[in-house]
Design a protein around this motif. Sequence first.
Motif, PDB file in Angstrom:
ATOM      1  N   LEU A 195       0.837  -1.200   0.000  1.00  0.00           N
ATOM      2  CA  LEU A 195       0.000   0.000   0.000  1.00  0.00           C
ATOM      3  C   LEU A 195       0.872   1.251   0.000  1.00  0.00           C
ATOM      4  N   HIS A 248      -0.825   6.831   2.010  1.00  0.00           N
ATOM      5  CA  HIS A 248      -2.210   7.229   2.320  1.00  0.00           C
ATOM      6  C   HIS A 248      -3.076   6.003   2.572  1.00  0.00           C
ATOM      7  N   GLU A 249      -2.948   4.990   1.721  1.00  0.00           N
ATOM      8  CA  GLU A 249      -3.752   3.775   1.883  1.00  0.00           C
ATOM      9  C   GLU A 249      -3.360   3.031   3.160  1.00  0.00           C
ATOM     10  N   ARG A 250      -2.076   3.007   3.462  1.00  0.00           N
ATOM     11  CA  ARG A 250      -1.627   2.319   4.673  1.00  0.00           C
ATOM     12  C   ARG A 250      -2.183   3.003   5.913  1.00  0.00           C
ATOM     13  N   ARG A 309      -4.913   4.773   6.118  1.00  0.00           N
ATOM     14  CA  ARG A 309      -6.352   4.499   6.176  1.00  0.00           C
ATOM     15  C   ARG A 309      -6.624   3.112   6.722  1.00  0.00           C
ATOM     16  N   ARG A 325      -2.369  -4.262  -2.436  1.00  0.00           N
ATOM     17  CA  ARG A 325      -3.358  -3.821  -3.432  1.00  0.00           C
ATOM     18  C   ARG A 325      -2.759  -3.924  -4.823  1.00  0.00           C
ATOM     19  N   LEU A 337     -10.829  -0.438  -3.134  1.00  0.00           N
ATOM     20  CA  LEU A 337     -10.332   0.612  -2.243  1.00  0.00           C
ATOM     21  C   LEU A 337     -10.950   1.961  -2.592  1.00  0.00           C
TER      22      LEU A 337
END
Length: 303
Positions: A94, A97-99, A101, A119, A142
Amino acid sequence: MKTTLRIFRILFKLLLLAYVTVVNILLISAFYVLLLTIVGWVAPSFLPGLFAEYSFAHHLVYSMPFYIVLLYILYSLSPLNVWVMRMKEEYKPLDAHERARLERLLSEMGMERKLNIYRNKDARTNAVTFGFNTIGLTGGILAAASDEELKGIISHEVGHISHYDFVYQVLLFSMQSLGYRCLYGLFLIPALAFGIIGNLVIAVAPAVRFAVAGIAKLWWGIYKLLHHTIYGISRMADVNINKYAEYRCDTYAVRYGCGEGLLSFLRRLAVAETDGERPSFTEYIMSTHPSTEKRIARLEKLL
């Protein structure tokens, strides 16, 4: 009633696993015996020392099919195979930002299990599990799922991990992937020998060409019949076990307190599916997942 159904499903899984194991071990052993027979015919002087009773080579030769199956299963369950599958589907770590979240969502869920989440760039909405603690999320899921919906999706996937669905599928796939190759070998090697003999016969007596071609078609027709019968039975049973597993993991998400989010996501997924082509009866029967509408109805009852 629920306990009885659970026991029945466990027995059904064990029976399927036993069927797949026995049938494919027989096919693997038969193919191995065929190879040993060919070695004995081509190089008979090589065999006396190899088959000396009570020697290590003697034990290894007669046990080789079982070692091959065991090694293949161990590899299939290993982190190396998980990495290979993840790379094949292009699942990457990730971004920052995704991590952030996902870490926040896992904290809000009270998730104590250590998870490795990756992802890929697939625009479709999908999530999968690999191994014992790895989850793969597509870029589409996502982007489309809200925080609450993503909690429901993750808890559903954790249900697969908690119930060792990956292990069960690996055991089935490992046996089948070796077994159907050996079944093909059992028919291919005699077919090659028959092809050489058949061409020689045709060269001498061209009139028997149709008889030789007919025997060849019959031979491969028997192969196809055996293949579809042996693996069709296990395939049909397996897809129904997978459908039960999906319902069970939906229940797991509800018990984890994330059922509302999963239900919300499935409702939106059902709306999107109405715009697409409806699956045929065969596709529905052989699908590893129950219909979205049935999953929604079951979740509504549970909630």
